[in-house]
Design an enzyme around this catalytic site. Structure first.
Site, mmCIF file in Angstrom:
data_model
loop_
_atom_site.group_PDB
_atom_site.id
_atom_site.type_symbol
_atom_site.label_atom_id
_atom_site.label_comp_id
_atom_site.label_asym_id
_atom_site.label_seq_id
_atom_site.Cartn_x
_atom_site.Cartn_y
_atom_site.Cartn_z
ATOM 1 N N ARG A 85 0.853 -1.194 0.000
ATOM 2 C CA ARG A 85 0.000 0.000 0.000
ATOM 3 C C ARG A 85 0.889 1.244 0.000
ATOM 4 O O ARG A 85 1.691 1.438 0.920
ATOM 5 C CB ARG A 85 -0.899 -0.011 1.243
ATOM 6 C CG ARG A 85 -1.701 1.253 1.373
ATOM 7 C CD ARG A 85 -2.637 1.251 2.593
ATOM 8 N NE ARG A 85 -3.239 2.572 2.657
ATOM 9 C CZ ARG A 85 -3.243 3.363 3.715
ATOM 10 N NH1 ARG A 85 -2.698 2.970 4.860
ATOM 11 N NH2 ARG A 85 -3.789 4.554 3.669
ATOM 12 N N HIS A 129 -3.340 10.809 0.736
ATOM 13 C CA HIS A 129 -2.735 10.623 2.054
ATOM 14 C C HIS A 129 -2.151 11.981 2.465
ATOM 15 O O HIS A 129 -0.953 12.127 2.672
ATOM 16 C CB HIS A 129 -1.683 9.515 2.022
ATOM 17 C CG HIS A 129 -1.338 8.946 3.369
ATOM 18 N ND1 HIS A 129 -1.437 7.597 3.670
ATOM 19 C CD2 HIS A 129 -0.883 9.526 4.499
ATOM 20 C CE1 HIS A 129 -1.049 7.395 4.916
ATOM 21 N NE2 HIS A 129 -0.692 8.550 5.447
ATOM 22 N N GLU A 174 -7.428 8.171 6.414
ATOM 23 C CA GLU A 174 -7.707 8.803 7.706
ATOM 24 C C GLU A 174 -8.297 10.213 7.578
ATOM 25 O O GLU A 174 -7.700 11.196 8.046
ATOM 26 C CB GLU A 174 -6.433 8.849 8.568
ATOM 27 C CG GLU A 174 -5.873 7.485 8.860
ATOM 28 C CD GLU A 174 -4.647 7.499 9.778
ATOM 29 O OE1 GLU A 174 -4.253 8.588 10.233
ATOM 30 O OE2 GLU A 174 -4.096 6.425 10.037
ATOM 31 N N ASN A 304 -7.247 1.574 10.046
ATOM 32 C CA ASN A 304 -5.926 1.862 10.611
ATOM 33 C C ASN A 304 -6.104 1.872 12.122
ATOM 34 O O ASN A 304 -6.897 2.659 12.651
ATOM 35 C CB ASN A 304 -5.423 3.245 10.154
ATOM 36 C CG ASN A 304 -5.184 3.300 8.651
ATOM 37 O OD1 ASN A 304 -5.365 2.316 7.942
ATOM 38 N ND2 ASN A 304 -4.766 4.457 8.168
ATOM 39 N N TYR A 306 -4.253 1.964 15.966
ATOM 40 C CA TYR A 306 -3.065 2.145 16.805
ATOM 41 C C TYR A 306 -3.368 1.936 18.289
ATOM 42 O O TYR A 306 -2.649 1.222 18.959
ATOM 43 C CB TYR A 306 -2.429 3.520 16.539
ATOM 44 C CG TYR A 306 -1.781 3.527 15.162
ATOM 45 C CD1 TYR A 306 -0.509 3.009 14.971
ATOM 46 C CD2 TYR A 306 -2.491 3.953 14.038
ATOM 47 C CE1 TYR A 306 0.062 2.941 13.700
ATOM 48 C CE2 TYR A 306 -1.932 3.889 12.764
ATOM 49 C CZ TYR A 306 -0.656 3.379 12.605
ATOM 50 O OH TYR A 306 -0.100 3.287 11.355
ATOM 51 N N GLU A 368 -3.412 -0.266 8.238
ATOM 52 C CA GLU A 368 -2.229 0.205 8.983
ATOM 53 C C GLU A 368 -2.283 -0.341 10.394
ATOM 54 O O GLU A 368 -3.342 -0.316 11.028
ATOM 55 C CB GLU A 368 -2.187 1.738 9.109
ATOM 56 C CG GLU A 368 -1.715 2.465 7.901
ATOM 57 C CD GLU A 368 -1.602 3.979 8.140
ATOM 58 O OE1 GLU A 368 -1.357 4.401 9.283
ATOM 59 O OE2 GLU A 368 -1.776 4.708 7.157
HETATM 60 O O1 IFM Z 1 2.555 7.856 9.820
HETATM 61 C C1 IFM Z 1 1.194 7.800 10.056
HETATM 62 C C2 IFM Z 1 0.432 7.585 8.771
HETATM 63 O O2 IFM Z 1 0.739 8.548 7.824
HETATM 64 C C3 IFM Z 1 -1.043 7.638 9.031
HETATM 65 N N1 IFM Z 1 -1.414 6.762 10.098
HETATM 66 C C4 IFM Z 1 -0.646 6.793 11.312
HETATM 67 C C5 IFM Z 1 0.830 6.685 11.001
HETATM 68 C C6 IFM Z 1 1.645 6.743 12.297
HETATM 69 O O3 IFM Z 1 1.393 7.931 12.967
#
Ligand code: IFM
Length: 455
Positions: A85, A129, A174, A304, A306, A368
């Site tokens: 990606r 992006h 995002e 995505n 985290y 992600e």
């Molecule tokens: O680096 C970023 C990415 O561009 C978008 N999602 C989170 C990642 C880590 O912060």
């Protein structure tokens, strides 16, 4: 952490045909600022603003991937990736955001796609992006409805050149982060501090997603269209005051998750009254027919992930937002960027999406997931992070969530936005002075994982 760095961390088997990938984004790796007729993006402008990025770092050179992509594709082949990606830099292709196409910009993505296919790797481009052409920002950026139309046109240009070989596309990355960090709080480009007046940037990005989806489907027979939303499970602390905190949690969930998920899966907006928005007050923004464009069937939802977000009732005196953010009580390990490591949040998120959207939830792709860890090649902490999160994905699959792929963020250390080069998310370490690429222990671990899952 596992007891021994050499001990393999076991991961359950994902369903047959599962796609293993890695992600990057144009501004974070390409460099080659201004090369081959590239126009200026909002990030090119923002990084020059004093104090905007730690230590004044910029993406001018980054990983120089524009010139070194063959070496990077060779690394991907060694890793055994099924798919890669990346994102297409809009002002490389349309320097002023619209109108004149720069063929040399398209040529670069053409070469990249061919190199990937030659290595047996599926190219999975993201069209936006965050590197909006500056010329469009000068006309209001995503606050201007016209930007959505320009995005649809950009999608058509990219599809016309690459659509004979690229069948699966991601429209936006995002949109929540771009709206809130870029237009609300000003900590990302374009650096505007509009707080809740940034909300039209949500609708216009989503409308752009819809126009892009239509353009891709018109140009590419059998195109599959995804969006990559960054989602978070919302959690409360044990000392939560029930009603006030629950109301705040629901408001946060609405802003971060539902504002971007409901329109693409249900063709409707959630109740935004906590943000002072009613159907009539948004009349000038959301026009008849917009939600039909936005809510056209999606082939996949990119997630995505985290970490979860802990929410409380708004602070006293009130911040103007209907929620406050809190720290978790649990002593979670933190990544270098300070984010708590909470793998079960990913299972909770995926099963929660299934519960909320039911049959309207298309197949899910983890587009992600990864962590920033200290520099160095021995990154057992990253291996443990990845193993735990992939296990969390497998658990969600066991609970009936149709998960089709996992893309780790990131293939390479890269430019981490306002943090510059201070955060390192790569399976591959990059020495930014020499551009030397050195695969980390996590690279070898991921390579073995992919091979064993195939076997
Ligand atoms: O680096 C970023 C990415 O561009 C978008 N999602 C989170 C990642 C880590 O912060």
């Amino acid at each position: 952490m596992s007891d021994s760095a050499s001990e393999p961390t076991p991961v359950p088997r994902l369903p047959a045909g599962f796609i293993w990938g890695a992600s990057t984004a144009a501004y974070q790796i390409e460099g080659a600022d201004g090369a081959d007729g590239k126009g200026v993006s909002i990030w090119d402008t923002f990084v020059r603003r004093p104090g905007a990025v730690r230590d004044g770092h910029t993406g001018e050179v980054a990983c120089d991937h524009y010139h070194r992509f063959s070496e990077d594709v060779a690394l991907m082949r060694r890793l055994g990736l099924d798919a890669y990606r990346f994102s297409i830099c809009w002002p490389r292709v349309l320097p002023a955001g619209a109108g004149r196409v720069e063929p040399r910009g398209l040529d670069f993505y053409d070469r990249l796609v061919d190199a990937l296919l030659g290595a047996g790797i599926e190219p999975l481009p993201t069209l936006f992006h965050w590197d909006l052409p500056q010329a469009l920002e000068d006309d209001g950026g995503w606050l201007n409805r016209e930007t959505a139309c320009r995005f649809g046109e950009f999608a058509a240009v990219a599809a016309e050149r690459l659509g004979d070989r690229v069948k699966r596309w991601i429209t936006l990355n995002e949109p929540f982060v771009h709206m809130s960090f870029g237009y609300g709080f000003g900590i990302h480009a374009p650096g505007r501090t509009l707080m809740l007046d940034a909300l039209p940037a949500a609708h216009h990005q989503l409308l752009g997603h819809g126009y892009a989806a239509s353009a891709l489907r018109a140009a590419v027979p059998g195109a599959q269209v995804l969006i990559a939303n960054n989602c978070t499970p919302v959690r409360l602390r044990s000392d939560a005051r029930r009603d006030a905190d629950l109301t705040a949690a629901s408001a946060y969930d609405t802003l971060h998750n539902r504002l971007f998920n409901d329109p693409v899966m249900l063709a409707s907006y959630p109740d935004l009254s906590a943000y002072g928005i009613s159907a009539s007050s948004w009349e000038g923004v959301v026009r008849d027919g917009d939600l039909t464009v936005i809510g056209q069937p999606l082939d996949g939802l990119g997630i995505n992930y985290y970490n979860p977000t802990w929410v409380t009732a708004p602070a006293d005196p009130p911040s103007g937002l209907p929620f406050g953010l809190a720290e978790p009580e649990e002593p979670y390990r933190r990544t270098l960027s300070g984010w708590p490591v909470v793998p079960d949040g990913l299972t909770e998120l995926l099963t929660g999406l299934k519960a909320r959207y039911g049959d309207a939830l298309p197949p899910v792709w983890i587009t992600e997931n990864g962590c920033s860890e200290p520099a160095g090649l021995q990154d057992q902490a990253r291996i443990d992070y990845l193993a735990a999160h992939i296990t969390a994905v497998a658990e969600a699959a066991d609970h009936g969530v149709d998960v089709r792929g996992y893309f780790t963020w990131s293939l390479l250390d890269n430019f981490e936005w306002a943090e510059g080069y201070h955060q390192r998310f790569g399976l591959v370490e990059v020495d930014f002075a020499t551009q030397l690429r050195s695969p980390r222990a996590s690279f070898e671990w991921y390579r073995q994982l992919i091979a064993s899952q195939r076997g």
